[in-house]
Design a protein around this motif. Structure first.
Motif, PDB file in Angstrom:
ATOM      1  N   VAL A   1       9.015   3.322  -6.688  1.00  0.00           N
ATOM      2  CA  VAL A   1       8.834   3.111  -5.413  1.00  0.00           C
ATOM      3  C   VAL A   1      10.363   4.208  -5.081  1.00  0.00           C
ATOM      4  N   THR A   2      10.115   4.308  -3.272  1.00  0.00           N
ATOM      5  CA  THR A   2      11.781   4.092  -2.863  1.00  0.00           C
ATOM      6  C   THR A   2      12.532   2.929  -2.632  1.00  0.00           C
ATOM      7  N   VAL A   3      13.530   2.645  -2.942  1.00  0.00           N
ATOM      8  CA  VAL A   3      14.840   1.494  -2.345  1.00  0.00           C
ATOM      9  C   VAL A   3      15.734   1.572  -1.357  1.00  0.00           C
ATOM     10  N   GLU A   4      15.341   1.363  -0.289  1.00  0.00           N
ATOM     11  CA  GLU A   4      16.540   0.991   0.525  1.00  0.00           C
ATOM     12  C   GLU A   4      17.641   0.078   0.571  1.00  0.00           C
TER      13      GLU A   4
ATOM     14  N   ARG B   1      17.153   6.062  -2.864  1.00  0.00           N
ATOM     15  CA  ARG B   1      16.875   5.871  -4.981  1.00  0.00           C
ATOM     16  C   ARG B   1      15.519   5.704  -5.116  1.00  0.00           C
ATOM     17  N   THR B   2      14.994   6.687  -5.934  1.00  0.00           N
ATOM     18  CA  THR B   2      14.351   6.033  -6.234  1.00  0.00           C
ATOM     19  C   THR B   2      13.700   5.520  -7.469  1.00  0.00           C
ATOM     20  N   GLU B   3      12.705   4.014  -7.700  1.00  0.00           N
ATOM     21  CA  GLU B   3      13.121   3.522  -9.582  1.00  0.00           C
ATOM     22  C   GLU B   3      11.494   3.278  -9.361  1.00  0.00           C
ATOM     23  N   THR B   4      11.457   3.300 -10.987  1.00  0.00           N
ATOM     24  CA  THR B   4      10.775   3.614 -11.166  1.00  0.00           C
ATOM     25  C   THR B   4       9.743   2.257 -12.511  1.00  0.00           C
ATOM     26  N   PHE B   5       9.228   1.043 -12.055  1.00  0.00           N
ATOM     27  CA  PHE B   5       9.464  -0.199 -13.198  1.00  0.00           C
ATOM     28  C   PHE B   5       8.227  -0.289 -13.330  1.00  0.00           C
ATOM     29  N   SER B   6       7.422  -1.173 -14.304  1.00  0.00           N
ATOM     30  CA  SER B   6       6.167  -1.472 -14.947  1.00  0.00           C
ATOM     31  C   SER B   6       5.579  -3.311 -14.926  1.00  0.00           C
TER      32      SER B   6
ATOM     33  N   LEU C   1       5.891   3.122  -2.050  1.00  0.00           N
ATOM     34  CA  LEU C   1       5.322   2.411  -2.250  1.00  0.00           C
ATOM     35  C   LEU C   1       5.357   4.099  -2.768  1.00  0.00           C
ATOM     36  N   ASP C   2       5.844   5.002  -3.348  1.00  0.00           N
ATOM     37  CA  ASP C   2       5.544   6.412  -3.911  1.00  0.00           C
ATOM     38  C   ASP C   2       4.067   6.925  -4.421  1.00  0.00           C
ATOM     39  N   LYS C   3       4.139   5.912  -5.449  1.00  0.00           N
ATOM     40  CA  LYS C   3       3.377   7.056  -6.697  1.00  0.00           C
ATOM     41  C   LYS C   3       3.065   5.406  -7.751  1.00  0.00           C
ATOM     42  N   PHE C   4       1.633   5.255  -7.998  1.00  0.00           N
ATOM     43  CA  PHE C   4       1.452   4.467  -9.170  1.00  0.00           C
ATOM     44  C   PHE C   4       0.483   4.989  -9.647  1.00  0.00           C
TER      45      PHE C   4
ATOM     46  N   VAL D   1       0.966  -1.482  -0.116  1.00  0.00           N
ATOM     47  CA  VAL D   1       0.122   0.157   0.081  1.00  0.00           C
ATOM     48  C   VAL D   1       1.325   1.754  -0.282  1.00  0.00           C
ATOM     49  N   ALA D   2       0.747   2.274  -0.815  1.00  0.00           N
ATOM     50  CA  ALA D   2       0.600   3.474  -1.047  1.00  0.00           C
ATOM     51  C   ALA D   2       1.410   4.335   0.926  1.00  0.00           C
ATOM     52  N   GLY D   3       2.681   4.693   0.701  1.00  0.00           N
ATOM     53  CA  GLY D   3       2.958   5.412   2.388  1.00  0.00           C
ATOM     54  C   GLY D   3       4.034   4.884   3.219  1.00  0.00           C
TER      55      GLY D   3
END
Length: 550
Positions: A264-267, A274-279, A244-247, A209-211
């Motif tokens: 998403v933010t990856v730790e 870092r921030t990563e985007t995937f589909s 999850l930052d944004k969908f 869930v986002a947040g």
């Protein structure tokens, strides 16, 4: 009177050595095991043995479903458990079939590969004495160069050639056996890759869930479903966390999905966040782990205020029902509601839960049972309120997405009302408590996987297809030419011209090859020189046809 036998004595025959029955049995067993027929039977048995693993719940994938199966089938489940039906892929009998198949394929391929290498290194065989007995046979006037000229023509056409005096032997089509061996060798590698992935791979599914408060860290306890290989321990999972930052999602007017994208933010330890985007078709690749985006949905935010004024918030995901409009259903439970602030005592019979049906785009009029579009154009939440003992204190495993029906059937939980709420609306229950629908947050369904055999499988499958094509389209065939001196008689009665010679040719396919007669004719035409004349004649005819058309 005594008769004396004067015949010379024969030496006593040496006693025959009795064959070792154990060695004979082992030798015959090995021959049977390494036959191709046995390999096919074992491959079929492996497919049949995998069926229970797909039909029955497996303990390493879903232990709660195994427990449910024991409850539903108390007589059959113990028997199935004794034969390993709930751990099929780790059972002794499945492993035995797998190892026998490995052994059979290796024992079948090794001698064939040795013979094929020996064939590749050897010269084409000697021509038979009677070429007229071969499936293809002809006699023609050969080139002036004799056997050397014939051999040169065949080499240009990529035949393997051996010249023995006035006899030329040529062979072609080794690709068939090469492809066959490549196919079976890569099949062994594919099985090895599957075994490697099963033993050392792992996977897990999670709804995120986002947040920031819903961040997920890679531990087995945080997975909804987790499957670890026999050689993988929970401590072997690589440490990382995802938030999850944004969908983003786009849909066509018909409701068909067009675009999904998660941010998403990856730790990870030792690295900056870092921030990563995937589909869907572009997974998130971390160190040794791939994160796949499988689905998405909505998590309604519900706030409940009990009779003492204490508020609690639930934002659990609602699972989609499978329709195109993303209609979702779920549960918002508040087992710690209505705790007396004076005594700090909780009455279990005053626990509250809400089953809900969320519609991102609700229809304008009842019934509100199905969403018309997957995005939030007219969101509505259909809630049903329950009060009583939810059964969560009994310690019995259950789903967080649905209410325990046994509590309802026994009367321990009773329905106290239902209402359809829009975002921002509230509902006052009969005991003065209120519930508010604050809105929704997005969630995504993630599949985290580590498969050390995936690259091996990818490369092996490529070689497997190449080998299969060679095995299907390769044709093994042989052609022989015997050059007869000019002064010799021609079997057909022809008389060779000056400077030429008579050539007897024969050919045979080593495998089923319907087009060999045409190829034999083309080779003979090329050797005799007619092929070049035919090509020039065809070119002249085409040129004249074009000129006549113009």
């Amino acid at each position: 009177m005594t008769v004396v036998d004067e015949r010379p004595a024969t030496p006593a025959e040496a006693p025959r050595r009795r064959p070792n029955r154990v060695l004979a049995l082992l030798r015959n067993s090995w021959r049977q095991l390494t036959s191709m027929r046995t390999a096919l039977v074992l491959l079929f048995l492996l497919a049949v043995a995998a069926i229970p693993g797909s039909v029955l719940p497996q303990r390493n994938v879903s232990p709660e479903k195994v427990s449910e199966y024991f409850v539903e089938h108390p007589d059959l489940a113990p028997t199935l458990d004794r034969i390993g039906a709930f751990e099929v892929f780790g059972s002794v009998w499945f492993s035995a079939i797998y190892l026998l198949l490995f052994t059979s394929l290796i024992g079948c391929i090794t001698p064939r590969m040795r013979d094929h290498v020996r064939t590749l290194r050897s010269k084409p065989p000697v021509a038979p004495k009677r070429l007229d007995r071969l499936p293809q046979h002809t006699v023609f006037t050969g080139p002036a160069g004799g056997a050397a000229a014939i051999a040169e023509v065949l080499r240009r056409r990529r035949w393997r050639v051996a010249v023995r005096g006035d006899v030329v032997s040529a062979e072609k089509g080794y690709l068939k056996e090469t492809g066959n061996l490549l196919f079976h060798t890569t099949l062994v590698v594919v099985l090895a890759g599957v075994a490697l992935g099963h033993w050392y791979g792992w996977s897990g599914n999670r709804l995120l869930v986002a947040g920031a408060e819903n961040a997920f860290c890679n531990t087995r306890q945080q997975y909804a479903e987790a499957k670890l290989g026999p050689q993988v321990d929970s401590t072997d999972l690589p440490p990382f966390c995802l938030t999850l930052d944004k969908f983003d999602a786009r849909f066509l007017e018909s409701g068909q999905p067009e675009y999904f994208n998660a941010t998403v933010t990856v730790e990870e330890p030792g690295r900056a966040d870092r921030t990563e985007t995937f589909s869907v078709n572009s997974p998130l690749r971390l160190d040794g782990v791939n994160v796949y985006l499988l689905g998405h949905g909505y998590a309604p935010v519900i706030r409940y205020t009990d009779r003492y004024g204490r508020s609690q918030v639930s934002n659990l995901p609602f699972l989609t029902t499978g329709d195109m409009g993303l209609t979702s259903e779920g549960l918002a439970a508040f087992p710690d509601a209505n705790v007396d602030p004076k005594t700090r005592q909780r009455d279990p019979n005053l626990q509250v839960a809400f089953t809900g049906l969320y519609l991102p785009t609700a229809p304008d009029s009842p019934p509100f049972v199905r969403s018309e579009y997957p995005t939030e154009r007219n969101p509505a939440l259909n809630l049903v309120a329950y009060r009583g003992n939810l059964g969560l204190d009994a310690g019995i495993p259950g789903s967080v997405y649905e209410l325990d029906e046994r509590q309802i059937r026994t009367g321990k939980v009773k329905q106290v009302g239902d209402k359809v709420l829009k975002p921002g609306e509230s509902w006052k229950l009969d005991d003065g408590t209120t519930v508010e629908f604050l809105g929704t947050t997005r969630y995504v369904t993630l599949s985290v996987r580590h498969d050390p055999g995936s690259k091996i499988l990818l490369v092996s499958c490529g070689f497997l297809l190449v080998g299969l094509m060679g095995s299907l389209f390769g044709r093994r065939r042989r052609i022989f030419f015997r050059v007869t001196p000019a002064e010799s008689a021609d079997p057909t009665g022809q008389t060779p011209t000056a400077g030429s010679s008579l050539v007897e040719a024969g050919g045979l396919p080593r495998t089923d090859y319907p087009g060999f007669a045409d190829e034999f004719t083309q080779v003979v035409a090329a050797v005799s020189g007619d092929g070049q004349r035919d090509e020039r004649a065809g070119t002249d005819r085409d040129r004249s046809d074009r000129e006549g058309t113009e």
